[in-house]
Design an enzyme around this catalytic site. Structure first.
Site, PDB file in Angstrom:
ATOM      1  N   GLU A 129      10.495  16.482  14.295  1.00 58.96           N
ATOM      2  CA  GLU A 129      10.945  16.224  12.928  1.00 58.96           C
ATOM      3  C   GLU A 129      10.297  17.251  12.000  1.00 58.96           C
ATOM      4  O   GLU A 129       9.072  17.306  11.888  1.00 58.96           O
ATOM      5  CB  GLU A 129      10.519  14.804  12.544  1.00 58.96           C
ATOM      6  CG  GLU A 129      11.082  14.352  11.233  1.00 58.96           C
ATOM      7  CD  GLU A 129      10.671  12.918  10.910  1.00 58.96           C
ATOM      8  OE1 GLU A 129       9.492  12.574  11.104  1.00 58.96           O
ATOM      9  OE2 GLU A 129      11.532  12.154  10.457  1.00 58.96           O
ATOM     10  N   GLU A 149       9.521   1.332  10.934  1.00 61.58           N
ATOM     11  CA  GLU A 149      10.630   2.246  10.586  1.00 61.58           C
ATOM     12  C   GLU A 149      10.045   3.647  10.643  1.00 61.58           C
ATOM     13  O   GLU A 149       9.258   4.032   9.774  1.00 61.58           O
ATOM     14  CB  GLU A 149      11.139   1.952   9.173  1.00 61.58           C
ATOM     15  CG  GLU A 149      11.755   0.577   9.000  1.00 61.58           C
ATOM     16  CD  GLU A 149      13.180   0.500   9.514  1.00 61.58           C
ATOM     17  OE1 GLU A 149      13.691   1.509  10.013  1.00 61.58           O
ATOM     18  OE2 GLU A 149      13.761  -0.584   9.434  1.00 61.58           O
ATOM     19  N   CYS A 204      14.356  10.469   6.554  1.00 63.99           N
ATOM     20  CA  CYS A 204      14.188  10.146   7.980  1.00 63.99           C
ATOM     21  C   CYS A 204      15.492  10.262   8.754  1.00 63.99           C
ATOM     22  O   CYS A 204      15.487  10.559   9.938  1.00 63.99           O
ATOM     23  CB  CYS A 204      13.616   8.742   8.113  1.00 63.99           C
ATOM     24  SG  CYS A 204      14.574   7.512   7.210  1.00 63.99           S
ATOM     25  N   GLY A 218       7.033   5.037   8.102  1.00 66.36           N
ATOM     26  CA  GLY A 218       6.285   6.290   8.103  1.00 66.36           C
ATOM     27  C   GLY A 218       6.528   7.042   9.389  1.00 66.36           C
ATOM     28  O   GLY A 218       7.546   6.847  10.057  1.00 66.36           O
ATOM     29  N   SER A 219       5.584   7.874   9.748  1.00 65.31           N
ATOM     30  CA  SER A 219       5.772   8.749  10.906  1.00 65.31           C
ATOM     31  C   SER A 219       5.651   7.971  12.217  1.00 65.31           C
ATOM     32  O   SER A 219       5.012   6.917  12.277  1.00 65.31           O
ATOM     33  CB  SER A 219       4.714   9.849  10.878  1.00 65.31           C
ATOM     34  OG  SER A 219       3.431   9.265  10.946  1.00 65.31           O
ATOM     35  N   THR A 220       6.248   8.527  13.247  1.00 61.79           N
ATOM     36  CA  THR A 220       6.165   7.895  14.568  1.00 61.79           C
ATOM     37  C   THR A 220       4.717   7.894  15.063  1.00 61.79           C
ATOM     38  O   THR A 220       4.273   6.929  15.697  1.00 61.79           O
ATOM     39  CB  THR A 220       7.113   8.608  15.544  1.00 61.79           C
ATOM     40  OG1 THR A 220       8.459   8.364  15.082  1.00 61.79           O
ATOM     41  CG2 THR A 220       6.980   8.077  16.962  1.00 61.79           C
ATOM     42  N   ALA A 240       1.895   7.580  13.278  1.00 61.80           N
ATOM     43  CA  ALA A 240       1.178   6.458  12.656  1.00 61.80           C
ATOM     44  C   ALA A 240       1.741   5.129  13.160  1.00 61.80           C
ATOM     45  O   ALA A 240       0.992   4.171  13.394  1.00 61.80           O
ATOM     46  CB  ALA A 240       1.286   6.544  11.141  1.00 61.80           C
ATOM     47  N   GLY A 241       3.051   5.081  13.361  1.00 54.48           N
ATOM     48  CA  GLY A 241       3.686   3.848  13.839  1.00 54.48           C
ATOM     49  C   GLY A 241       3.173   3.432  15.207  1.00 54.48           C
ATOM     50  O   GLY A 241       3.023   2.243  15.500  1.00 54.48           O
ATOM     51  N   LYS A 248       0.854  -1.189   0.000  1.00 63.67           N
ATOM     52  CA  LYS A 248       0.000   0.000   0.000  1.00 63.67           C
ATOM     53  C   LYS A 248       0.893   1.243   0.000  1.00 63.67           C
ATOM     54  O   LYS A 248       1.327   1.716   1.040  1.00 63.67           O
ATOM     55  CB  LYS A 248      -0.921   0.032   1.223  1.00 63.67           C
ATOM     56  CG  LYS A 248      -1.977   1.145   1.096  1.00 63.67           C
ATOM     57  CD  LYS A 248      -2.387   1.762   2.386  1.00 63.67           C
ATOM     58  CE  LYS A 248      -1.497   2.831   2.921  1.00 63.67           C
ATOM     59  NZ  LYS A 248      -1.322   4.038   2.103  1.00 63.67           N
TER      60      LYS A 248
HETATM   61  P1  NAD Z   1       2.781   8.765   7.406  1.00 62.59           P
HETATM   62  O1  NAD Z   1       2.965   8.044   8.681  1.00 62.59           O
HETATM   63  O2  NAD Z   1       1.800   9.865   7.366  1.00 62.59           O
HETATM   64  O3  NAD Z   1       2.320   7.747   6.263  1.00 62.59           O
HETATM   65  C1  NAD Z   1       3.117   6.638   5.880  1.00 62.59           C
HETATM   66  C2  NAD Z   1       2.230   5.590   5.237  1.00 62.59           C
HETATM   67  O4  NAD Z   1       1.360   5.048   6.215  1.00 62.59           O
HETATM   68  C3  NAD Z   1       1.309   6.116   4.130  1.00 62.59           C
HETATM   69  O5  NAD Z   1       1.160   5.096   3.163  1.00 62.59           O
HETATM   70  C4  NAD Z   1      -0.003   6.350   4.873  1.00 62.59           C
HETATM   71  O6  NAD Z   1      -1.125   6.296   4.004  1.00 62.59           O
HETATM   72  C5  NAD Z   1       0.002   5.193   5.847  1.00 62.59           C
HETATM   73  N1  NAD Z   1      -0.713   5.394   7.104  1.00 62.59           N
HETATM   74  C6  NAD Z   1      -0.781   6.511   7.857  1.00 62.59           C
HETATM   75  N2  NAD Z   1      -1.473   6.270   8.983  1.00 62.59           N
HETATM   76  C7  NAD Z   1      -1.826   4.966   8.943  1.00 62.59           C
HETATM   77  C8  NAD Z   1      -2.560   4.097   9.841  1.00 62.59           C
HETATM   78  N3  NAD Z   1      -3.042   4.534  10.992  1.00 62.59           N
HETATM   79  N4  NAD Z   1      -2.717   2.817   9.475  1.00 62.59           N
HETATM   80  C9  NAD Z   1      -2.201   2.348   8.329  1.00 62.59           C
HETATM   81  N5  NAD Z   1      -1.530   3.108   7.429  1.00 62.59           N
HETATM   82  C10 NAD Z   1      -1.346   4.403   7.755  1.00 62.59           C
HETATM   83  O7  NAD Z   1       4.225   9.244   6.951  1.00 62.59           O
HETATM   84  P2  NAD Z   1       4.623  10.129   5.676  1.00 62.59           P
HETATM   85  O8  NAD Z   1       4.303  11.562   5.954  1.00 62.59           O
HETATM   86  O9  NAD Z   1       4.103   9.492   4.435  1.00 62.59           O
HETATM   87  O10 NAD Z   1       6.219   9.913   5.659  1.00 62.59           O
HETATM   88  C11 NAD Z   1       7.097  10.686   6.368  1.00 62.59           C
HETATM   89  C12 NAD Z   1       7.504   9.981   7.650  1.00 62.59           C
HETATM   90  O11 NAD Z   1       8.097   8.721   7.359  1.00 62.59           O
HETATM   91  C13 NAD Z   1       8.544  10.747   8.422  1.00 62.59           C
HETATM   92  O12 NAD Z   1       8.216  10.725   9.792  1.00 62.59           O
HETATM   93  C14 NAD Z   1       9.817   9.955   8.185  1.00 62.59           C
HETATM   94  O13 NAD Z   1      10.796  10.101   9.178  1.00 62.59           O
HETATM   95  C15 NAD Z   1       9.295   8.570   8.120  1.00 62.59           C
HETATM   96  N6  NAD Z   1      10.249   7.704   7.428  1.00 62.59           N
HETATM   97  C16 NAD Z   1      10.947   6.775   8.154  1.00 62.59           C
HETATM   98  C17 NAD Z   1      11.901   5.971   7.527  1.00 62.59           C
HETATM   99  C18 NAD Z   1      12.676   4.930   8.295  1.00 62.59           C
HETATM  100  O14 NAD Z   1      13.201   4.035   7.665  1.00 62.59           O
HETATM  101  N7  NAD Z   1      12.769   5.007   9.608  1.00 62.59           N
HETATM  102  C19 NAD Z   1      12.128   6.117   6.163  1.00 62.59           C
HETATM  103  C20 NAD Z   1      11.417   7.071   5.465  1.00 62.59           C
HETATM  104  C21 NAD Z   1      10.461   7.855   6.110  1.00 62.59           C
END
Ligand code: NAD
Length: 488
Positions: free
Chosen positions: A390, A257, A291, A235-237, A239-240, A183
């Site tokens: 961040e 991640e 990130c 993705g973001s902390t 959402a994580g 996704k």
């Molecule tokens: P985001 O968390 O908003 O979204 C990431 C993905 O998750 C998207 O596909 C989004 O649609 C999906 N998503 C969001 N909330 C969700 C939920 N509750 N359930 C399921 N899916 C969900 O992040 P973003 O703005 O797309 O990306 C930027 C972030 O990603 C930054 O915080 C960056 O540091 C982090 N990032 C981390 C790494 C790493 O390897 N540690 C690498 C790249 C980016």
């Protein structure tokens, strides 16, 4: 569903069970080019029903289809064909991603163009060399220790490095014998389907890789789907945290991640020319939308003014513009929302006691596109929001420190633990200091991600590791089969 046919790069169907499948819902996303704000293409956004169809296809491919019964050598051969199909598209894919998210083209060629095929080849080699079954003597006979695929993998990716981050999940998953539902993020909807084009050309069996671009709600449905075995999330902390909580509730395997707020520690013996040469990858990589960027620079009091001047001059000399121009070192932010977020932090910085020494706003010369001037705040208290949160843009803070212990304390004074770097003329001294920094990766006199080594975060930056041979482990489950000696 009605799609504007004047737009060139539409992606209006999902790739499910090896077939281009019409959406069950009507939601779409209009992708705009980051540098021009002009339409690039429209993508269908998946609903819970589309996600359900994709997960069921992945489940069938594992349980009934051929994939669950393939040998490692058969999977490796398929993965190598997949790699060739991606490699043939590498230049176009890199260009597409740069248009979507503003990534400078040289970086995009490496991470969106070349890296995915390279990772497939790397994990194909590793799975062929791996010992997936071993017979061990036991007290009552012998035990077969197996390593079995973890099952159906939900791979959820962000927009900043869409190709490599997806393949960091797909490649070890396929090698292990898992099936995948990918996704991608709506912001980089269009390039996500390059995986589907290449998988179809390479003859991946139906259902082994399914691609459904969707928003957060359908993402949440994927995380919770009863037929998913593992969630691989970048993705973001914020959402994580939600995803990790749900996986905990379901006792579902997950790797997370997440975000970062890393520090570059300049020691008093550092060669400033080396530091300045490394600033691009360490502190401003991908317009700061990385990130691991070391958006906090820690400088010794003894050389503080020198470091501030060098970083400010570097930021002022960065070349803003079209990310497809190889001379450009800073492209636009990936979206209007991201631009607004970064501008909000610039206001916060200006309102704080920090000293603005470069940038600080939008570039006057670029009226179209989501550009931000590379910005440097000096004299920043590490507890300020601009040093703790961040920002995800070309914005760095500089904070003075008294001695090495103080530098380590400041570097670790963060909820995150993802990246970092140490700059010194004495690599032994740098290594000793790097060992005290609680981050998953750290560079000595440079920073560049190594796809052959484990990558991930400590503390709020995540759980688990991707990349390197170590990543295979999170797609495999041990199974011990107790057998009497006579049976084997
Ligand atoms: P985001 O968390 O908003 O979204 C990431 C993905 O998750 C998207 O596909 C989004 O649609 C999906 N998503 C969001 N909330 C969700 C939920 N509750 N359930 C399921 N899916 C969900 O992040 P973003 O703005 O797309 O990306 C930027 C972030 O990603 C930054 O915080 C960056 O540091 C982090 N990032 C981390 C790494 C790493 O390897 N540690 C690498 C790249 C980016």
């Amino acid at each position: 569903m009605t799609i504007d046919s004047s737009i060139a790069l539409d992606r209006t169907r999902f790739f499910i069970d090896g077939v281009w499948t019409e959406p069950k819902g009507t939601e779409t996303h209009l992708a705009l080019e980051a540098a021009t704000e002009k339409p690039l293409g429209r993508a269908a956004l998946g609903s819970d029903a589309d996600i359900d169809a994709a997960v069921r296809a992945a489940r069938r491919a594992l349980d009934e289809g051929p994939w669950g019964r393939t040998t490692a050598a058969e999977r490796a051969a398929t993965m190598r064909r997949f790699a060739e199909a991606l490699a043939a598209r590498a230049a176009d894919t890199a260009t597409l991603v740069s248009r979507e998210n503003g990534m400078p083209i040289g970086l995009s060629n490496a991470f969106n163009g070349d890296a995915p095929a390279g990772l497939l080849t790397m994990y194909a080699d590793q799975i062929e060399a791996a010992q997936l079954e071993e017979v061990r003597p036991s007290a009552s006979g012998s035990t077969v220790v197996r390593r079995a695929p973890v099952g159906v993998v939900a791979a959820i990716t962000p927009w900043n490095y869409p190709q490599v981050l997806a393949m960091m999940k797909i490649a070890p998953a396929l090698a292990a014998g898992c099936t995948v539902v990918l996704k991608p993020s709506p912001e980089t909807a269009l390039d996500g389907y390059v995986f589907a084009d290449a998988a179809a050309e390479a003859g991946l069996p139906p259902g082994v890789l399914n691609v459904v671009v969707a928003g957060r709600e359908a993402g949440a449905a994927l995380v919770s789907h009863p037929l998913v075995d593992k969630v691989a999330f970048t993705g973001s902390t914020a959402a994580g945290r939600t995803i990790g909580a749900e996986c905990g509730r379901l006792i579902r395997r997950c790797t997370l991640e997440l975000g970062g707020k890393s520090a570059a520690i300049v020691l008093d013996d550092a060669d400033l020319d080396t530091f300045v040469a490394g600033l691009d990858n360490a502190c401003f990589q991908n317009n700061g939308q990385t990130c691991t960027v070391q958006s906090r620079i820690l400088a010794p009091r003894s050389r503080y003014a020198e470091v501030v001047d060098a970083v400010a001059q570097y930021a002022r000399e960065m070349v803003l513009g079209d990310p497809l121009d190889p001379a450009v070192t800073c492209g636009p932010m990936a979206s209007k929302a991201q631009l607004d977020r970064v501008l909000g932090y610039l206001e916060l910085g200006r309102a704080s006691d920090a000293r603005l020494v470069a940038g600080g706003g939008r570039p006057a010369a670029l009226s179209r596109g989501w550009f931000v001037e590379p910005t440097v705040f000096a004299d920043v208290d590490n507890r300020e929001r601009i040093a703790q949160e961040e920002i995800f843009g070309p914005v760095v803070t500089i904070t003075p420190y008294a001695d090495e212990d103080d530098a380590v304390r400041l570097a670790n004074d963060s909820e995150y633990g993802l990246g970092g770097s140490v700059w010194t003329a004495d690599e032994d001294r740098g290594l000793a200091l790097a060992r005290r920094v609680r981050t998953g990766t750290i560079g000595l006199n440079y920073y560049l991600q190594d796809l052959g080594a484990p990558f991930g975060g400590m503390k709020g930056s995540g759980v688990g590791r991707e990349l390197g041979p170590e990543a295979l482990d999170s797609y495999l489950e041990f199974q011990s089969v107790y057998a009497s000696a006579a049976q084997l």
